[in-house]
Write a protein that holds these residues in place. Structure first.
Motif, mmCIF file in Angstrom:
data_model
loop_
_atom_site.group_PDB
_atom_site.id
_atom_site.type_symbol
_atom_site.label_atom_id
_atom_site.label_comp_id
_atom_site.label_asym_id
_atom_site.label_seq_id
_atom_site.Cartn_x
_atom_site.Cartn_y
_atom_site.Cartn_z
ATOM 1 N N GLN A 183 0.608 -1.168 0.220
ATOM 2 C CA GLN A 183 -0.095 0.061 0.046
ATOM 3 C C GLN A 183 0.658 1.415 -0.005
ATOM 4 O OE1 GLN A 183 -2.399 -0.547 3.300
ATOM 5 N NE2 GLN A 183 -3.893 -1.961 2.169
ATOM 6 N N THR A 184 2.143 1.121 0.011
ATOM 7 C CA THR A 184 2.934 2.230 -0.123
ATOM 8 C C THR A 184 2.870 3.216 -1.381
ATOM 9 O OG1 THR A 184 4.784 1.167 1.157
ATOM 10 C CG2 THR A 184 5.507 3.138 0.056
ATOM 11 N N LEU A 185 2.583 4.418 -1.162
ATOM 12 C CA LEU A 185 2.219 5.036 -2.228
ATOM 13 C C LEU A 185 3.776 5.310 -3.386
ATOM 14 C CD1 LEU A 185 -0.112 7.757 -0.922
ATOM 15 C CD2 LEU A 185 -0.650 5.597 -2.172
ATOM 16 N N PRO A 186 3.486 5.780 -4.343
ATOM 17 C CA PRO A 186 4.670 6.201 -5.380
ATOM 18 C C PRO A 186 5.436 7.534 -4.859
ATOM 19 C CG PRO A 186 2.856 5.970 -6.775
ATOM 20 C CD PRO A 186 2.340 5.668 -5.237
ATOM 21 N N GLY A 187 6.475 7.243 -4.384
ATOM 22 C CA GLY A 187 7.695 8.338 -3.765
ATOM 23 C C GLY A 187 7.964 8.236 -2.324
ATOM 24 N N GLN A 188 6.762 7.139 -1.633
ATOM 25 C CA GLN A 188 6.953 7.140 -0.070
ATOM 26 C C GLN A 188 7.997 5.991 0.002
ATOM 27 O OE1 GLN A 188 3.075 6.225 1.073
ATOM 28 N NE2 GLN A 188 2.932 8.367 1.794
ATOM 29 N N GLN A 189 8.739 5.836 1.301
ATOM 30 C CA GLN A 189 9.766 4.822 1.469
ATOM 31 C C GLN A 189 8.793 3.642 1.792
ATOM 32 O OE1 GLN A 189 12.385 5.285 4.794
ATOM 33 N NE2 GLN A 189 13.940 4.555 3.558
ATOM 34 N N THR A 190 9.337 2.416 1.135
ATOM 35 C CA THR A 190 8.509 1.149 1.803
ATOM 36 C C THR A 190 9.295 0.772 3.054
ATOM 37 O OG1 THR A 190 8.572 0.535 -0.678
ATOM 38 C CG2 THR A 190 8.208 -1.292 1.172
ATOM 39 N N PRO A 191 8.030 0.569 3.892
ATOM 40 C CA PRO A 191 8.472 0.177 5.462
ATOM 41 C C PRO A 191 8.999 -1.095 5.492
ATOM 42 C CG PRO A 191 6.338 -0.052 5.018
ATOM 43 C CD PRO A 191 6.748 0.552 3.867
ATOM 44 N N ILE A 192 10.179 -1.374 6.291
ATOM 45 C CA ILE A 192 11.038 -2.579 6.482
ATOM 46 C C ILE A 192 9.972 -3.500 7.444
ATOM 47 C CG2 ILE A 192 12.674 -3.969 7.219
ATOM 48 C CD1 ILE A 192 13.477 -2.479 4.855
ATOM 49 N N ALA A 193 9.627 -2.803 8.388
ATOM 50 C CA ALA A 193 8.660 -3.512 9.426
ATOM 51 C C ALA A 193 7.223 -2.683 9.345
ATOM 52 C CB ALA A 193 9.195 -3.565 10.789
ATOM 53 N N LEU A 194 6.567 -2.627 10.437
ATOM 54 C CA LEU A 194 5.442 -2.169 10.499
ATOM 55 C C LEU A 194 5.695 -0.521 10.456
ATOM 56 C CD1 LEU A 194 3.488 -4.115 13.237
ATOM 57 C CD2 LEU A 194 3.028 -4.000 10.830
ATOM 58 N N LEU A 195 4.818 0.132 10.153
ATOM 59 C CA LEU A 195 4.797 1.688 10.176
ATOM 60 C C LEU A 195 5.002 2.217 11.501
ATOM 61 C CD1 LEU A 195 2.073 2.843 7.460
ATOM 62 C CD2 LEU A 195 4.568 2.766 7.144
ATOM 63 N N PRO A 196 5.744 3.166 11.827
ATOM 64 C CA PRO A 196 6.197 3.695 13.132
ATOM 65 C C PRO A 196 4.848 3.877 13.808
ATOM 66 C CG PRO A 196 7.416 4.984 11.508
ATOM 67 C CD PRO A 196 6.487 4.080 10.707
ATOM 68 N N LYS A 197 3.581 4.504 13.368
ATOM 69 C CA LYS A 197 2.545 4.819 14.147
ATOM 70 C C LYS A 197 1.850 3.616 14.313
ATOM 71 C CE LYS A 197 -0.167 5.542 9.766
ATOM 72 N NZ LYS A 197 -1.219 6.297 9.083
ATOM 73 N N THR A 198 2.182 2.423 13.535
ATOM 74 C CA THR A 198 1.534 1.132 14.086
ATOM 75 C C THR A 198 2.073 0.665 15.042
ATOM 76 O OG1 THR A 198 0.768 1.161 11.570
ATOM 77 C CG2 THR A 198 0.896 -0.965 12.964
ATOM 78 N N CYS A 199 3.594 0.749 15.226
ATOM 79 C CA CYS A 199 4.398 0.258 16.377
ATOM 80 C C CYS A 199 4.071 0.793 17.414
ATOM 81 C CB CYS A 199 5.847 0.388 15.759
ATOM 82 S SG CYS A 199 6.257 -0.614 14.756
ATOM 83 N N PHE A 200 3.877 2.352 17.604
ATOM 84 C CA PHE A 200 3.356 2.668 18.575
ATOM 85 C C PHE A 200 2.276 2.697 19.393
ATOM 86 C CE2 PHE A 200 6.859 6.089 16.753
ATOM 87 C CZ PHE A 200 7.852 5.363 17.470
ATOM 88 N N ALA A 201 1.070 2.488 18.342
ATOM 89 C CA ALA A 201 -0.163 2.218 18.774
ATOM 90 C C ALA A 201 -0.136 0.727 19.437
ATOM 91 C CB ALA A 201 -1.174 2.469 17.553
ATOM 92 N N LEU A 202 0.398 -0.120 18.404
ATOM 93 C CA LEU A 202 0.349 -1.593 19.150
ATOM 94 C C LEU A 202 1.017 -1.808 20.530
ATOM 95 C CD1 LEU A 202 0.888 -3.715 15.856
ATOM 96 C CD2 LEU A 202 -0.920 -3.390 17.291
ATOM 97 N N ALA A 203 2.101 -0.861 20.655
ATOM 98 C CA ALA A 203 2.789 -0.968 21.924
ATOM 99 C C ALA A 203 1.929 -0.599 23.436
ATOM 100 C CB ALA A 203 4.137 -0.132 22.016
ATOM 101 N N LEU A 204 0.867 -0.068 23.074
ATOM 102 C CA LEU A 204 0.053 0.233 24.163
ATOM 103 C C LEU A 204 -0.862 -1.085 24.790
ATOM 104 C CD1 LEU A 204 -1.680 3.727 22.909
ATOM 105 C CD2 LEU A 204 0.081 3.212 24.590
ATOM 106 N N ILE A 205 -1.013 -2.067 23.757
ATOM 107 C CA ILE A 205 -1.578 -3.172 24.104
ATOM 108 C C ILE A 205 -0.647 -4.035 25.159
ATOM 109 C CG2 ILE A 205 -2.623 -5.241 23.320
ATOM 110 C CD1 ILE A 205 -3.401 -3.782 20.682
ATOM 111 N N PRO A 206 0.418 -4.468 25.014
ATOM 112 C CA PRO A 206 1.067 -5.149 25.751
ATOM 113 C C PRO A 206 1.516 -4.147 27.007
ATOM 114 C CG PRO A 206 2.817 -4.454 23.981
ATOM 115 C CD PRO A 206 1.044 -4.381 23.701
#
Length: 270
Positions: free
Chosen positions: A49-72
């Motif tokens: 889903q990365t748009l043209p010109g955007q950098q492809t994420p290696i892992a999850l997007l930063p905002k996804t990582c930070f949001a998921l961190a709230l669960i554990p």
């Protein structure tokens, strides 16, 4: 009367879990691997889903990582509260450890004692130092910083929490493993989560995408086996390991999210 009934239910659950320990261990491993495969699919979807010109994420997007961190993090808070208040969970912990002591055969415990070495502090510390030097040698500055911050930060976190809660360990009685430190949270569970999780991220950054699914699966297998081995050996209570997983995953997601954010920012300024 209600409290007595609750305690009886915990005793019955502990007895059932101890007599089906190997089946539960296998089921837990399968479930963890399925969750890992779901993680890989999410990563792949975000890349697609990365748009043209955007950098492809290696892992999850930063905002996804930070949001998921709230669960554990919330999970850790709940377990910590249950331990501090001596709730039904702590009664289950004690009953489960006692039942495992009675039902697990010595040859099985001997084999599990070998598996738990995969999460020992000294081997992981040596491997972590060597890995950091190799990344510095290859001029992978961002990965080296992420790696060092993840490992050193995790040691500081779980050591501080152990000192705060000061929970005594269960009495294992078999003599295969002897640990002098406090029990809550499990350093092996937290350490394996961060070490193998951070190693997975590093390898995903350095290796082609076709290897990523297998790397995630291998890391999850190691993390799961190490954590469960601590419960089976009765050197940690069930809640110790759950709390170790939770706090380790929280810190891992923060470190990976920060690394991905730094990676995206550096790409913008090029």
């Amino acid at each position: 009367m209600e409290l007595t009934t609750e305690w009886t239910s915990m005793d019955a659950l502990a007895l059932w879990a101890s007599t089906h320990a190997l089946m539960l261990w296998a089921s837990w491993l399968v479930f963890a691997l399925l969750c890992g495969d779901l993680l890989w699919r999410c990563i792949r979807q975000q890349r697609q889903q990365t748009l043209p010109g955007q950098q492809t994420p290696i892992a999850l997007l930063p905002k996804t990582c930070f949001a998921l961190a709230l669960i554990p993090l919330l999970s850790f808070a709940c377990v910590a509260y249950a331990v501090q208040t001596q709730s039904a969970l702590t009664h289950f912990d004690t009953a489960f450890a006692e039942q495992l002591r009675q039902h697990l055969p010595v040859p099985l415990l001997r084999g599990i004692a070998e598996l738990t070495q995969l999460g020992n502090f000294i081997p992981l510390a040596i491997a972590g130092g060597v890995t950091c030097v190799l990344m510095l040698f290859r001029r992978q500055w961002r990965l080296a910083i992420t790696w060092a911050a993840a490992l050193l930060g995790n040691v500081a976190i779980y050591s501080s929490l152990k000192g705060y809660f000061q929970r005594p360990r269960p009495l294992d009685g078999h003599g295969f493993i002897s640990e002098p430190t406090w029990s809550f949270p499990s350093g092996h569970a937290s350490g394996s989560m961060v070490f193998y999780g951070a190693l997975t991220y590093v390898l995903m950054c350095l290796l082609p995408a076709r290897w990523h699914r297998a790397i995630i699966a291998a890391a999850i297998a190691f993390i799961t086996v190490i954590g469960i081995s601590r419960i089976m050996l009765q050197v940690h209570y069930f809640s110790d390991v759950m709390a170790g997983y939770a706090i380790g995953l929280t810190w891992l997601l923060v470190c990976v999210g920060s690394s991905e954010y730094a990676r995206s920012r550096s790409a913008i300024h090029r």
